[in-house]
Design a protein around this motif. Structure first.
Motif, mmCIF file in Angstrom:
data_model
loop_
_atom_site.group_PDB
_atom_site.id
_atom_site.type_symbol
_atom_site.label_atom_id
_atom_site.label_comp_id
_atom_site.label_asym_id
_atom_site.label_seq_id
_atom_site.Cartn_x
_atom_site.Cartn_y
_atom_site.Cartn_z
ATOM 1 N N LEU A 13 34.531 6.208 -64.897
ATOM 2 C CA LEU A 13 34.174 4.923 -65.494
ATOM 3 C C LEU A 13 34.989 3.811 -64.843
ATOM 4 N N GLN A 14 34.269 2.878 -64.208
ATOM 5 C CA GLN A 14 34.934 1.693 -63.667
ATOM 6 C C GLN A 14 35.176 0.705 -64.800
ATOM 7 N N ALA B 209 45.694 2.578 -68.396
ATOM 8 C CA ALA B 209 45.079 1.251 -68.293
ATOM 9 C C ALA B 209 43.613 1.289 -68.718
ATOM 10 N N LEU B 210 42.890 2.350 -68.333
ATOM 11 C CA LEU B 210 41.493 2.454 -68.729
ATOM 12 C C LEU B 210 41.380 2.673 -70.230
ATOM 13 N N ALA B 211 42.243 3.498 -70.798
ATOM 14 C CA ALA B 211 42.231 3.710 -72.248
ATOM 15 C C ALA B 211 42.485 2.400 -72.983
ATOM 16 N N ASP C 226 39.946 0.468 -75.471
ATOM 17 C CA ASP C 226 40.390 0.131 -76.821
ATOM 18 C C ASP C 226 40.179 -1.353 -77.125
ATOM 19 N N ARG C 227 40.540 -2.198 -76.177
ATOM 20 C CA ARG C 227 40.403 -3.644 -76.390
ATOM 21 C C ARG C 227 38.948 -4.038 -76.597
ATOM 22 N N ILE C 228 38.072 -3.534 -75.737
ATOM 23 C CA ILE C 228 36.659 -3.902 -75.842
ATOM 24 C C ILE C 228 36.020 -3.264 -77.074
ATOM 25 N N ALA C 229 36.411 -2.031 -77.374
ATOM 26 C CA ALA C 229 35.884 -1.386 -78.585
ATOM 27 C C ALA C 229 36.258 -2.189 -79.820
ATOM 28 N N LEU D 205 38.385 11.438 -74.152
ATOM 29 C CA LEU D 205 39.196 12.539 -73.652
ATOM 30 C C LEU D 205 39.984 12.027 -72.448
ATOM 31 N N LEU D 206 41.164 12.542 -72.260
ATOM 32 C CA LEU D 206 41.942 12.209 -71.074
ATOM 33 C C LEU D 206 41.625 13.218 -69.979
#
Length: 229
Positions: free
Chosen positions: A80-81, A102-104, A108-111, A121-122
């Protein structure tokens, strides 16, 4: 055989592998990997009772999910970009491929802005393969602790994609390594990580034997893909 017949055969193989591992078949979710396949073939799997589907590319998620039945559960299993996060979040129940803190944090911010609670999942690069995405094993515990402090994402477990080998026994050590890593991280952090996403068409019985709860099966259900188109 038809997709319905293939699906039934895979379901039976998943159940059998679970029983052989002294596990309940209900512990393992079959994700039908529908990447590159048209919606009419996916619908055949839906008609045969399949409800969980996996896609690698955001573009296919954007095309397929709105056109299919709303009760289906879609998993993003490919990379996921960050700039695609806002588009994909409303359409996916789970993202398997979160390969950095950073992706998580971005998810989180957009969610939070969208008032969503996505499961993630990581992704862990247990083989240390430079050609694969994923966290290094030594970084997982720290990232888990950081992700657990986020407000909107729900961390459910770990995922890995070992390099392909036609002999499933050659990849068994990587599946075992992810399970052992998960157990260590749970002990270290106190964070429950119930899901392990590992295993594909050629090696899912070995993955189930090593603790997989989510198997990603495409070609055994839909057939071999033609990537030349």
């Amino acid at each position: 055989m038809s997709i319905a017949e293939n699906l039934k055969e895979v379901q039976e193989a998943v159940a059998s592998a679970a029983v052989d591992a002294n596990r309940s078949p209900e512990e393992v979710t079959l994700i039908a990997v529908s990447k590159t396949w048209p919606m009419e073939l996916i619908q055949e799997a839906v008609d045969a009772g399949q409800r969980a589907f996996g896609e690698n590319k955001v573009q296919e998620i954007l095309e397929k999910v709105p056109a299919m039945a709303p009760e289906l559960r879609w998993h993003l299993i490919g990379h996921l970009q960050k700039n695609k996060t806002r588009k994909v979040l409303p359409l996916c129940a789970m993202i398997h491929s979160v390969d950095s803190l950073a992706l998580a944090q971005q998810i989180d911010r957009i969610a939070g802005e969208l008032e969503l609670r996505p499961e993630i999942l990581l992704q862990v690069n247990v083989a240390g393969d430079e050609a694969k995405f994923g966290l290094a094993e030594g970084d997982v515990a720290e990232v888990v602790e950081q992700v657990e402090s986020l407000k909107s994402v729900r961390l459910r477990g770990l995922m890995t994609v070992p390099a392909f080998d036609p002999n499933p026994e050659k990849v068994r050590p990587f599946f075992a390594a992810l399970r052992k890593l998960r157990d260590r991280v749970v002990d270290q952090t106190g964070t429950e990580l119930p899901e392990l996403s590992m295993g594909m068409s050629h090696d899912f019985p070995v993955a189930i034997a090593e603790g997989s709860t989510l198997v990603r099966v495409g070609s055994s259900i839909f057939g071999k893909r033609d990537y030349s188109k």
